[in-house]
Design a protein around this motif. Sequence first.
Motif, PDB file in Angstrom:
ATOM      1  N   PHE A 262      50.696 -38.743  15.264  1.00  0.00           N
ATOM      2  CA  PHE A 262      51.779 -39.728  15.226  1.00  0.00           C
ATOM      3  C   PHE A 262      52.997 -39.093  14.566  1.00  0.00           C
ATOM      4  O   PHE A 262      52.891 -38.501  13.485  1.00  0.00           O
ATOM      5  N   VAL A 263      54.160 -39.219  15.212  1.00  0.00           N
ATOM      6  CA  VAL A 263      55.372 -38.552  14.729  1.00  0.00           C
ATOM      7  C   VAL A 263      56.465 -39.583  14.432  1.00  0.00           C
ATOM      8  O   VAL A 263      56.804 -40.413  15.273  1.00  0.00           O
ATOM      9  N   VAL A 264      57.009 -39.501  13.214  1.00  0.00           N
ATOM     10  CA  VAL A 264      58.176 -40.293  12.831  1.00  0.00           C
ATOM     11  C   VAL A 264      59.326 -39.309  12.629  1.00  0.00           C
ATOM     12  O   VAL A 264      59.183 -38.335  11.890  1.00  0.00           O
ATOM     13  N   LYS A 291      43.907 -30.852  20.169  1.00  0.00           N
ATOM     14  CA  LYS A 291      43.357 -31.892  21.044  1.00  0.00           C
ATOM     15  C   LYS A 291      44.412 -32.977  21.298  1.00  0.00           C
ATOM     16  O   LYS A 291      44.444 -33.563  22.388  1.00  0.00           O
ATOM     17  N   ALA A 292      45.247 -33.237  20.305  1.00  0.00           N
ATOM     18  CA  ALA A 292      46.274 -34.271  20.461  1.00  0.00           C
ATOM     19  C   ALA A 292      47.201 -33.953  21.621  1.00  0.00           C
ATOM     20  O   ALA A 292      47.528 -34.837  22.434  1.00  0.00           O
ATOM     21  N   PHE A 293      47.613 -32.693  21.734  1.00  0.00           N
ATOM     22  CA  PHE A 293      48.498 -32.317  22.825  1.00  0.00           C
ATOM     23  C   PHE A 293      47.735 -32.277  24.144  1.00  0.00           C
ATOM     24  O   PHE A 293      48.210 -32.804  25.161  1.00  0.00           O
ATOM     25  N   HIS A 297      47.981 -37.140  23.446  1.00  0.00           N
ATOM     26  CA  HIS A 297      47.886 -38.100  22.350  1.00  0.00           C
ATOM     27  C   HIS A 297      48.886 -37.808  21.229  1.00  0.00           C
ATOM     28  O   HIS A 297      48.589 -38.005  20.054  1.00  0.00           O
ATOM     29  N   ILE A 298      50.061 -37.330  21.586  1.00  0.00           N
ATOM     30  CA  ILE A 298      51.142 -37.216  20.605  1.00  0.00           C
ATOM     31  C   ILE A 298      52.042 -38.430  20.800  1.00  0.00           C
ATOM     32  O   ILE A 298      52.630 -38.616  21.866  1.00  0.00           O
ATOM     33  N   ILE A 299      52.119 -39.265  19.778  1.00  0.00           N
ATOM     34  CA  ILE A 299      52.838 -40.542  19.878  1.00  0.00           C
ATOM     35  C   ILE A 299      54.081 -40.496  18.993  1.00  0.00           C
ATOM     36  O   ILE A 299      53.973 -40.314  17.767  1.00  0.00           O
TER      37      ILE A 299
END
Length: 328
Positions: A262-264, A291-293, A297-299
């Motif tokens: 999760f990116v802010v 795994k996220a990339f 699944h990068i939000i």
Amino acid sequence: MRKSLPMLLMMLCLALFAAACGTSPSKDAAPAASGGAQGGAAPAAATNEELTFKHQLGETKVKKNPKKVIAFDFGALDTLDKLGIEVTGVAQKNLPAYLSKYKDAKYQNIGTLQEPDYEKISSIKPDLILISGRQQTAYPELSKLAPTLYVGVDTKNYMESFKKNMNMIGQIFGKESAVEAELAKIDQTIKDVQAQVKANHKNALVILANDGTISAFGPGSRFGLVHDVLGIPAVDPNLEVSTHGQSISFEYIAQKNPDYLFVVDRGAAVANTASTAAKPLVENELVKKTKAFTDNHIIYLDQNYWYLSGGGLTSVAEMINQAAKGYK
């Protein structure tokens, strides 16, 4: 004629007696009218009613239904907007996009989040000032100008402190039922997400991008809602808890290899740009190995809610919805 005189006297006495009886109900009605007057005065009494609240910075007495309200905290402004409560002054710089209407000239600009305009605030003569963490050092000075209430969220007890703040605002403005209804909706969404998390079992990492640097946030942090409230496991439960997060490298992300990232984007919040502005920085060769990339699944979370105005009725609901939508 002699006989008729007594008869007339008797009739006159009866008439006087009846008239006296007729006036007695009005005497009985006097207390009822007085009671009605008291009932009619209730709203005015409510206006003068004083409530006392304990908060992180002290204890504040607030008159119910204050007329001139100043909101430094964007979460509080978010809540007042949701409840249809008008404000007099706001910190107009860096307003979240969804609260941009408060840039209008009809609202007084009371300074910045870090530097209140004390002279302007004094001229307004506010009935209530709402602040949070960015203004806590100004609390003593602001308290001299008007009742000042701290409504920042305690990240270690996120929902408990959030609900306390919302209930305080509800009590102050007589909006208890509306607040209760909104909180019930949020609670139901949380339960739905928690059930989804239990079925998923995958971990996550929350990072803040800031002009080429990144920091990570775990449980108990300002973005700890992801882990503490929704129950999403932290890829690293031992991250340092601080306002700006623990400074990390992209090698760290690759090593931890989170299922979700999760990116802010703080830079986007300050510059008022899209939440995906940090994408070129974040999605580098190291992160592409995670795994996220790989699983897409990068939000990129909306910085308007997550960075600028967290802690409001609208922002908290949106934060939960965004995390839930990303965590599938």
